[in-house]
Enzyme design. Structure first.
Site, PDB file in Angstrom:
ATOM      1  N   CYS A 114       0.887  -1.150   0.000  1.00 29.97           N
ATOM      2  CA  CYS A 114       0.000   0.000   0.000  1.00 29.97           C
ATOM      3  C   CYS A 114       0.925   1.200   0.000  1.00 29.97           C
ATOM      4  CB  CYS A 114      -0.920   0.042   1.215  1.00 29.97           C
ATOM      5  SG  CYS A 114      -1.871   1.582   1.234  1.00 29.97           S
ATOM      6  N   CYS A 117      -0.316   4.022   2.658  1.00 28.97           N
ATOM      7  CA  CYS A 117      -0.289   3.775   4.106  1.00 28.97           C
ATOM      8  C   CYS A 117      -0.075   2.301   4.360  1.00 28.97           C
ATOM      9  CB  CYS A 117      -1.544   4.292   4.787  1.00 28.97           C
ATOM     10  SG  CYS A 117      -3.069   3.690   4.065  1.00 28.97           S
ATOM     11  N   SER A 118      -1.079   1.601   4.823  1.00 27.92           N
ATOM     12  CA  SER A 118      -0.847   0.207   5.165  1.00 27.92           C
ATOM     13  C   SER A 118      -2.096  -0.643   4.967  1.00 27.92           C
ATOM     14  CB  SER A 118      -0.371   0.099   6.614  1.00 27.92           C
ATOM     15  OG  SER A 118      -1.316   0.737   7.463  1.00 27.92           O
ATOM     16  N   CYS A 119      -2.872  -0.352   3.938  1.00 25.18           N
ATOM     17  CA  CYS A 119      -4.048  -1.159   3.636  1.00 25.18           C
ATOM     18  C   CYS A 119      -3.614  -2.617   3.477  1.00 25.18           C
ATOM     19  CB  CYS A 119      -4.721  -0.684   2.345  1.00 25.18           C
ATOM     20  SG  CYS A 119      -5.407   0.976   2.495  1.00 25.18           S
TER      21      CYS A 119
END
Ligand code: FE
Length: 205
Positions: A114, A117-119
């Site tokens: 991602c 961010c951190s999906c």
């Protein structure tokens, strides 16, 4: 580089810069206050943590991968409509509503990131590891996936194409790794034990 529309509902630009320098400490402080005020039950907290580490964690994804390896019909379904196929195993919920499965072959190796961010697909992989959330991984895997893979200890043949999938708030990816050599005789449960978390993000084989 496959980059679908990156429509993140959950971060404005400041989301990450405002993270505390020691999130664990902050969480502990909050937990202490909640417990002291009697607002949460410590057993309920433990149950929640257990859910994310063990039940929601990467073993769900491993089970789906093992099933795909042993059941061609399920694999076809997983590749065609991952959300439905995973739901049939009970793997659904927050951050996993719209799943896409991509299959590694001799010709193509898939990696998931991602970039914003951190999906991450919680229902099948649990919570994302630190490296997945790191600035270095998120920026470099797009530019030099082969070098990043090398740092994970994975060397792919020159001819193997590397595809990088950028997760979004809408779409989360699950990599179906290639079945390891010498595991042909194993049953589904035994196979599931061989599927590592990182392999389902494309950072291991
Ligand atoms: Fe994201």
């Amino acid at each position: 580089m496959n980059k679908p529309d990156h429509d993140h509902h959950h971060h404005g630009s400041a989301t990450h810069s405002l993270l505390p320098s020691d999130p664990a400490l902050r969480v502990k402080a909050i937990e202490t206050i909640l417990l002291e005020k009697g607002l949460v039950d410590p057993d309920a907290l433990d149950a929640l943590i257990d859910t994310f580490q063990n039940k929601v964690g990467p073993r769900n994804g491993a089970q789906a991968v093992a099933k795909a390896w042993t059941d061609p019909e399920f694999k076809a379904w997983l590749l065609d409509d991952a959300s439905a196929a995973l739901s049939s195993l009970g793997f659904t919920g927050m951050q996993g509503e719209h799943m896409v499965a991509v299959e590694n072959t001799e010709a193509v190796h898939n990696m998931v990131v991602c970039t914003l961010c951190s999906c991450y697909p919680w229902p099948v992989l649990g919570l994302p590891p630190q490296w997945y959330k790191s600035e270095a991984y998120r920026s470099r895997v797009v530019i030099e996936p082969r070098a990043v893979l090398e740092e994970f200890g994975v060397s792919l043949p020159e001819g193997t194409e590397i595809r990088v999938w950028d997760s979004t708030a809408e779409i989360r990816y699950l990599v179906i790794p290639m079945q390891l050599e010498g595991t042909e005789g194993l049953n589904e449960a035994e196979l599931a034990e061989r599927v590592s978390r990182d392999s389902m993000v494309g950072a291991a084989l």
